[in-house]
Design a protein around this motif. Structure first.
Motif, PDB file in Angstrom:
ATOM      1  N   GLU A  66     132.213  -5.331  34.963  1.00 26.77           N
ATOM      2  CA  GLU A  66     131.704  -4.640  33.782  1.00 26.77           C
ATOM      3  C   GLU A  66     132.458  -5.001  32.503  1.00 26.77           C
ATOM      4  O   GLU A  66     131.855  -5.206  31.445  1.00 26.77           O
ATOM      5  CB  GLU A  66     131.796  -3.126  34.025  1.00 26.77           C
ATOM      6  CG  GLU A  66     131.216  -2.286  32.945  1.00 26.77           C
ATOM      7  CD  GLU A  66     131.280  -0.804  33.275  1.00 26.77           C
ATOM      8  OE1 GLU A  66     130.816  -0.024  32.448  1.00 26.77           O
ATOM      9  OE2 GLU A  66     131.783  -0.429  34.363  1.00 26.77           O
ATOM     10  N   THR A  67     133.760  -5.104  32.596  1.00 26.60           N
ATOM     11  CA  THR A  67     134.571  -5.458  31.432  1.00 26.60           C
ATOM     12  C   THR A  67     134.256  -6.867  30.951  1.00 26.60           C
ATOM     13  O   THR A  67     134.161  -7.107  29.749  1.00 26.60           O
ATOM     14  CB  THR A  67     136.074  -5.360  31.781  1.00 26.60           C
ATOM     15  OG1 THR A  67     136.330  -4.067  32.304  1.00 26.60           O
ATOM     16  CG2 THR A  67     136.934  -5.614  30.568  1.00 26.60           C
ATOM     17  N   LEU A  68     134.075  -7.757  31.886  1.00 28.34           N
ATOM     18  CA  LEU A  68     133.765  -9.140  31.537  1.00 28.34           C
ATOM     19  C   LEU A  68     132.385  -9.245  30.902  1.00 28.34           C
ATOM     20  O   LEU A  68     132.186 -10.025  29.965  1.00 28.34           O
ATOM     21  CB  LEU A  68     133.860 -10.036  32.774  1.00 28.34           C
ATOM     22  CG  LEU A  68     133.624 -11.523  32.549  1.00 28.34           C
ATOM     23  CD1 LEU A  68     134.597 -12.094  31.521  1.00 28.34           C
ATOM     24  CD2 LEU A  68     133.757 -12.270  33.865  1.00 28.34           C
ATOM     25  N   VAL A  69     131.440  -8.454  31.365  1.00 26.39           N
ATOM     26  CA  VAL A  69     130.082  -8.497  30.828  1.00 26.39           C
ATOM     27  C   VAL A  69     130.087  -8.193  29.330  1.00 26.39           C
ATOM     28  O   VAL A  69     129.432  -8.885  28.549  1.00 26.39           O
ATOM     29  CB  VAL A  69     129.146  -7.524  31.576  1.00 26.39           C
ATOM     30  CG1 VAL A  69     127.815  -7.371  30.862  1.00 26.39           C
ATOM     31  CG2 VAL A  69     128.914  -7.999  32.992  1.00 26.39           C
ATOM     32  N   SER A  70     130.826  -7.191  28.925  1.00 30.20           N
ATOM     33  CA  SER A  70     130.864  -6.858  27.495  1.00 30.20           C
ATOM     34  C   SER A  70     131.477  -8.003  26.687  1.00 30.20           C
ATOM     35  O   SER A  70     131.013  -8.304  25.594  1.00 30.20           O
ATOM     36  CB  SER A  70     131.602  -5.553  27.247  1.00 30.20           C
ATOM     37  OG  SER A  70     132.943  -5.647  27.655  1.00 30.20           O
ATOM     38  N   LYS A  71     132.486  -8.651  27.224  1.00 25.04           N
ATOM     39  CA  LYS A  71     133.095  -9.791  26.532  1.00 25.04           C
ATOM     40  C   LYS A  71     132.122 -10.969  26.461  1.00 25.04           C
ATOM     41  O   LYS A  71     132.056 -11.675  25.458  1.00 25.04           O
ATOM     42  CB  LYS A  71     134.379 -10.221  27.243  1.00 25.04           C
ATOM     43  CG  LYS A  71     135.506  -9.233  27.095  1.00 25.04           C
ATOM     44  CD  LYS A  71     136.754  -9.705  27.824  1.00 25.04           C
ATOM     45  CE  LYS A  71     137.887  -8.719  27.706  1.00 25.04           C
ATOM     46  NZ  LYS A  71     139.099  -9.189  28.382  1.00 25.04           N
ATOM     47  N   ILE A  72     131.369 -11.174  27.532  1.00 25.75           N
ATOM     48  CA  ILE A  72     130.386 -12.260  27.560  1.00 25.75           C
ATOM     49  C   ILE A  72     129.308 -12.025  26.499  1.00 25.75           C
ATOM     50  O   ILE A  72     128.902 -12.954  25.799  1.00 25.75           O
ATOM     51  CB  ILE A  72     129.744 -12.391  28.960  1.00 25.75           C
ATOM     52  CG1 ILE A  72     130.781 -12.886  29.962  1.00 25.75           C
ATOM     53  CG2 ILE A  72     128.539 -13.320  28.932  1.00 25.75           C
ATOM     54  CD1 ILE A  72     130.329 -12.789  31.409  1.00 25.75           C
ATOM     55  N   LYS A  73     128.853 -10.779  26.374  1.00 30.77           N
ATOM     56  CA  LYS A  73     127.830 -10.456  25.377  1.00 30.77           C
ATOM     57  C   LYS A  73     128.335 -10.715  23.960  1.00 30.77           C
ATOM     58  O   LYS A  73     127.610 -11.254  23.120  1.00 30.77           O
ATOM     59  CB  LYS A  73     127.379  -9.011  25.533  1.00 30.77           C
ATOM     60  CG  LYS A  73     126.522  -8.784  26.762  1.00 30.77           C
ATOM     61  CD  LYS A  73     126.099  -7.335  26.890  1.00 30.77           C
ATOM     62  CE  LYS A  73     125.235  -7.125  28.120  1.00 30.77           C
ATOM     63  NZ  LYS A  73     124.802  -5.724  28.263  1.00 30.77           N
ATOM     64  N   VAL A  74     129.562 -10.343  23.702  1.00 32.35           N
ATOM     65  CA  VAL A  74     130.158 -10.583  22.388  1.00 32.35           C
ATOM     66  C   VAL A  74     130.269 -12.089  22.137  1.00 32.35           C
ATOM     67  O   VAL A  74     129.914 -12.579  21.062  1.00 32.35           O
ATOM     68  CB  VAL A  74     131.543  -9.904  22.277  1.00 32.35           C
ATOM     69  CG1 VAL A  74     132.274 -10.349  21.027  1.00 32.35           C
ATOM     70  CG2 VAL A  74     131.393  -8.399  22.323  1.00 32.35           C
ATOM     71  N   TYR A  75     130.739 -12.816  23.126  1.00 33.05           N
ATOM     72  CA  TYR A  75     130.898 -14.263  23.003  1.00 33.05           C
ATOM     73  C   TYR A  75     129.542 -14.932  22.739  1.00 33.05           C
ATOM     74  O   TYR A  75     129.431 -15.782  21.866  1.00 33.05           O
ATOM     75  CB  TYR A  75     131.545 -14.826  24.269  1.00 33.05           C
ATOM     76  CG  TYR A  75     131.801 -16.306  24.213  1.00 33.05           C
ATOM     77  CD1 TYR A  75     132.903 -16.815  23.532  1.00 33.05           C
ATOM     78  CD2 TYR A  75     130.939 -17.209  24.831  1.00 33.05           C
ATOM     79  CE1 TYR A  75     133.139 -18.167  23.464  1.00 33.05           C
ATOM     80  CE2 TYR A  75     131.172 -18.568  24.767  1.00 33.05           C
ATOM     81  CZ  TYR A  75     132.264 -19.046  24.086  1.00 33.05           C
ATOM     82  OH  TYR A  75     132.490 -20.400  24.019  1.00 33.05           O
ATOM     83  N   ALA A  76     128.524 -14.522  23.468  1.00 35.29           N
ATOM     84  CA  ALA A  76     127.182 -15.092  23.282  1.00 35.29           C
ATOM     85  C   ALA A  76     126.668 -14.787  21.873  1.00 35.29           C
ATOM     86  O   ALA A  76     126.082 -15.659  21.218  1.00 35.29           O
ATOM     87  CB  ALA A  76     126.228 -14.555  24.339  1.00 35.29           C
ATOM     88  N   ALA A  77     126.897 -13.580  21.393  1.00 31.56           N
ATOM     89  CA  ALA A  77     126.465 -13.210  20.046  1.00 31.56           C
ATOM     90  C   ALA A  77     127.173 -14.062  18.997  1.00 31.56           C
ATOM     91  O   ALA A  77     126.548 -14.510  18.030  1.00 31.56           O
ATOM     92  CB  ALA A  77     126.727 -11.731  19.788  1.00 31.56           C
ATOM     93  N   GLN A  78     128.447 -14.327  19.205  1.00 32.37           N
ATOM     94  CA  GLN A  78     129.201 -15.180  18.280  1.00 32.37           C
ATOM     95  C   GLN A  78     128.612 -16.588  18.247  1.00 32.37           C
ATOM     96  O   GLN A  78     128.592 -17.227  17.203  1.00 32.37           O
ATOM     97  CB  GLN A  78     130.665 -15.279  18.703  1.00 32.37           C
ATOM     98  CG  GLN A  78     131.462 -14.048  18.428  1.00 32.37           C
ATOM     99  CD  GLN A  78     132.888 -14.202  18.916  1.00 32.37           C
ATOM    100  OE1 GLN A  78     133.140 -14.778  19.971  1.00 32.37           O
ATOM    101  NE2 GLN A  78     133.824 -13.668  18.158  1.00 32.37           N
TER     102      GLN A  78
END
Length: 78
Positions: free
Chosen positions: A11-23
């Protein structure tokens, strides 16, 4: 043709992945697809994978709300 694929990710990684993809102004699906495609095409050894992707999501703390707002602003103009 595209096919849906379910992944189980921390779950923690998913939020980071979403932020990274948005960037990167891309979707999580496209990000994962491109990373896997590159991995398959280059034939990186297992031991090299961790080196290749190490730190990709680490670094400074990001303001997720600001990133979402910026992304929506650039995508929809409001």
């Amino acid at each position: 043709m595209t096919v849906k694929l379910n992944l189980t990710i921390d779950e923690t990684l998913v939020s980071k992945i979403k932020v990274y993809a948005a960037q990167k102004q891309t979707s999580v699906s496209k990000l994962v697809e491109n990373l896997l495609k590159e991995e398959i095409e280059t034939g990186t050894k297992d031991s090299d994978i961790s080196k290749k992707f190490a730190g990709i999501l680490s670094g400074k703390i990001l303001d997720e709300e600001k990133i979402k707002e910026d992304h929506l602003m650039s995508k929809y103009g409001y």
